[in-house]
Design a protein around this motif. Structure first.
Motif, PDB file in Angstrom:
ATOM      1  N   MET A  82       0.139  -7.961  -5.052  1.00 15.27           N
ATOM      2  CA  MET A  82      -0.847  -6.849  -4.893  1.00 15.27           C
ATOM      3  C   MET A  82      -1.906  -7.228  -5.793  1.00 15.27           C
ATOM      4  N   TYR A 142       0.763  -1.146  -0.002  1.00 15.61           N
ATOM      5  CA  TYR A 142       0.155  -0.087   0.033  1.00 15.61           C
ATOM      6  C   TYR A 142       1.029   1.328  -0.071  1.00 15.61           C
ATOM      7  N   LYS A 173      -2.393  -4.605 -10.669  1.00 16.93           N
ATOM      8  CA  LYS A 173      -1.302  -3.691  -9.875  1.00 16.93           C
ATOM      9  C   LYS A 173      -0.114  -4.356  -9.723  1.00 16.93           C
ATOM     10  N   ARG A 225     -12.948 -20.074  -2.701  1.00 20.75           N
ATOM     11  CA  ARG A 225     -12.774 -18.551  -2.383  1.00 20.75           C
ATOM     12  C   ARG A 225     -13.928 -17.739  -2.774  1.00 20.75           C
TER      13      ARG A 225
HETATM   14  N1  UDP Z   1      -3.044  -5.456  -2.171  1.00 24.75           N
HETATM   15  C1  UDP Z   1      -1.996  -4.836  -1.946  1.00 24.75           C
HETATM   16  N2  UDP Z   1      -2.051  -3.478  -2.488  1.00 24.75           N
HETATM   17  C2  UDP Z   1      -3.123  -3.006  -2.971  1.00 24.75           C
HETATM   18  C3  UDP Z   1      -4.305  -3.933  -3.251  1.00 24.75           C
HETATM   19  C4  UDP Z   1      -4.234  -5.152  -2.796  1.00 24.75           C
HETATM   20  O1  UDP Z   1      -1.066  -5.159  -1.615  1.00 24.75           O
HETATM   21  O2  UDP Z   1      -3.295  -1.961  -3.396  1.00 24.75           O
HETATM   22  C5  UDP Z   1      -2.802  -6.970  -1.573  1.00 24.75           C
HETATM   23  C6  UDP Z   1      -4.030  -7.519  -0.716  1.00 24.75           C
HETATM   24  O3  UDP Z   1      -3.517  -7.257   0.713  1.00 24.75           O
HETATM   25  C7  UDP Z   1      -3.742  -9.049  -0.882  1.00 24.75           C
HETATM   26  C8  UDP Z   1      -3.552  -9.161  -2.374  1.00 24.75           C
HETATM   27  O4  UDP Z   1      -2.911  -7.763  -2.819  1.00 24.75           O
HETATM   28  O5  UDP Z   1      -3.027  -9.572  -0.220  1.00 24.75           O
HETATM   29  C9  UDP Z   1      -4.644  -9.425  -3.436  1.00 24.75           C
HETATM   30  O6  UDP Z   1      -5.184 -10.450  -3.234  1.00 24.75           O
HETATM   31  P1  UDP Z   1      -6.321 -11.135  -3.987  1.00 24.75           P
HETATM   32  O7  UDP Z   1      -6.787 -12.074  -3.323  1.00 24.75           O
HETATM   33  O8  UDP Z   1      -7.308 -10.034  -4.493  1.00 24.75           O
HETATM   34  O9  UDP Z   1      -5.507 -11.326  -5.520  1.00 24.75           O
HETATM   35  P2  UDP Z   1      -5.639 -12.484  -6.382  1.00 24.75           P
HETATM   36  O10 UDP Z   1      -4.976 -13.661  -5.886  1.00 24.75           O
HETATM   37  O11 UDP Z   1      -7.342 -12.572  -6.611  1.00 24.75           O
HETATM   38  O12 UDP Z   1      -5.003 -11.883  -7.539  1.00 24.75           O
END
Ligand code: UDP
Length: 253
Positions: free
Chosen positions: A166, A141, A170, A218
């Protein structure tokens, strides 16, 4: 040393690698030994849809050096195209890569998730892998100014492998900007893996994992994720079927 060649198949305009789990790991290991950087993407239907809509993200996906088929959506898409592909869960691949780094003495960096999560994940990883050398940690963040500082720090420390958690897009956008300046580093976007490694989030029970339905588990647990993912998957498969029919029609003409 001769590096392994990629074998890929396009799905809706994006190349997906057809390595199995071990081959993909060997491919990465070879690059690490040869001191060559990589951008590894763990690709899923959601990312492909995002790549079709967002040009920048689409370009980044196409410039990735390894697109690991993560989840049942990609497996089914390849099946439609007549290819039997092993599912490679990104989180498991990332964990194996960490094991490899600890064995080889490669330094790693971790970027992403909330501060307490990443600290706890790092602590757990250090317990699991005795010789693991984590040389950089930052939460996920930050604003644009902080991002520049973080990138400078990573460049100076130059870990051999950087894990970025992230979420898509992103993490991929962050990696794409850094990799140009760090040609010897392996980068991988790992989504919510730090949450799992910290112990905050549990992975799906074995049954769901075996079936490649971890995303489904999930999605049920997190209603917002359900709304995001669910309509996308059937639509994605219909588009793959249309693409495949079209390809075959062009071939027989
Ligand atoms: N996250 C982050 N920065 C941001 C938005 C999200 O570090 O600006 C982190 C969030 O805390 C989580 C991860 O990114 O640990 C996102 O996980 P998610 O399960 O949404 O990702 P996916 O596995 O679906 O790609």
């Amino acid at each position: 040393m001769e590096l392994m060649q990629r074998i890929t198949e396009p799905i809706l305009g994006f190349e997906v690698d057809l390595f199995n789990f071990n081959e993909a790991l060997i491919f990465v290991h070879q690059h690490l030994k040869a001191n060559r950087g990589l951008h590894i993407v763990t690709i899923n239907p959601e990312m492909i849809s995002m790549g079709n809509k967002n040009q920048e993200f689409g370009r980044i996906l196409n410039e990735a050096d390894l697109s690991i088929p993560d989840g049942v959506g990609i497996k089914l898409a390849l099946k439609i195209k007549g290819i039997n592909q092993e599912n490679i869960p990104g989180i498991e691949f990332a964990k194996k890569l960490i094991g490899l780094c600890s064995l080889e003495g490669y330094a790693i960096g971790l970027v992403g998730a909330k501060e307490e999560i990443i600290q706890k994940a790092a602590e757990n990883l250090r317990k699991e892998f005795e010789n693991l050398n984590i040389t950089y940690i930052h939460n996920g963040y930050f604003d644009a100014n902080q991002e520049e500082i973080i990138k400078e720090e990573i460049k100076n420390i130059e870990p051999k492998v950087v894990f970025v958690a992230m979420g898509a897009p992103k993490q991929e956008i962050f990696i794409s900007k850094l990799k140009e300046q760090m040609p010897h580093t392996v980068f991988i976007g790992v989504g919510g893996s730090f949450d799992v490694w910290s112990g905050k989030t549990k992975r799906a029970p074995e049954f769901y994992r075996k079936m490649g339905l971890e995303w489904f588990y999930r999605a049920i647990k997190e209603p917002s994720r359900f709304r995001r993912i669910f309509p996308a998957l059937p639509l994605f498969l219909v588009r793959v079927i249309m693409e495949t029919v079209h390809e075959n029609w062009v071939k027989i003409r």
